[in-house]
Enzyme design. Structure first.
Site, PDB file in Angstrom:
ATOM      1  N   CYS A  76       0.875  -1.172   0.000  1.00  0.00           N
ATOM      2  CA  CYS A  76       0.000   0.000   0.000  1.00  0.00           C
ATOM      3  C   CYS A  76       0.914   1.225   0.000  1.00  0.00           C
ATOM      4  O   CYS A  76       1.886   1.248  -0.733  1.00  0.00           O
ATOM      5  CB  CYS A  76      -0.954  -0.032   1.195  1.00  0.00           C
ATOM      6  SG  CYS A  76      -0.136  -0.165   2.798  1.00  0.00           S
ATOM      7  N   LYS A  77       0.637   2.205   0.816  1.00  0.00           N
ATOM      8  CA  LYS A  77       1.515   3.370   0.884  1.00  0.00           C
ATOM      9  C   LYS A  77       2.582   3.200   1.964  1.00  0.00           C
ATOM     10  O   LYS A  77       3.756   3.444   1.732  1.00  0.00           O
ATOM     11  CB  LYS A  77       0.700   4.643   1.141  1.00  0.00           C
ATOM     12  CG  LYS A  77       1.563   5.894   1.165  1.00  0.00           C
ATOM     13  CD  LYS A  77       0.738   7.151   1.335  1.00  0.00           C
ATOM     14  CE  LYS A  77       1.663   8.370   1.362  1.00  0.00           C
ATOM     15  NZ  LYS A  77       0.919   9.603   1.593  1.00  0.00           N
TER      16      LYS A  77
END
Length: 113
Positions: A76-77
């Site tokens: 994800c981030k």
């Protein structure tokens, strides 16, 4: 739960048998781009996606659906959502679900993006 490293993710183009899943939203991908070889399955839809039939998964994501033995790496981030996705996959019987804990933040920094 095993953690995938930047070096392993960097080497994924040489391992088509492994699957990299980006669980960020489409708006985030539009802003940043994505890691090569990854497919986008936003976190709220991961569980449903992993339960699709083989044909439905291939039609929707353009890749062969992972089987319970496939190494599946989530990112994800920052790594938090990826961990949730890896936990979900493990709960569905995927034995080799992993979290790229550095996720997009590490990838972008090391790629100079």
């Amino acid at each position: 739960m095993s953690i995938a490293t930047y070096e392993e993710v960097l080497d994924l183009p040489n391992h088509p048998e492994k699957l990299l899943i980006d669980v960020r939203g489409a708006d985030e991908l539009a802003e940043t781009g994505q890691i090569p070889t990854s497919i986008n399955i936003p976190l709220p839809t991961v569980e449903q996606a992993l339960q699709l039939s083989d044909d439905e998964f291939k039609a929707k994501y353009g890749r062969t659906k992972p089987n319970p033995e496939t190494e599946v790496i989530f990112h994800c981030k920052l790594g938090g959502r990826a961990q949730k996705a890896a936990d979900m996959a493990t709960g569905l019987g995927f034995k080799n679900a992993r979290n790229y804990k550095g996720s997009w933040t590490e990838w972008a920094a090391k790629q100079g993006k």
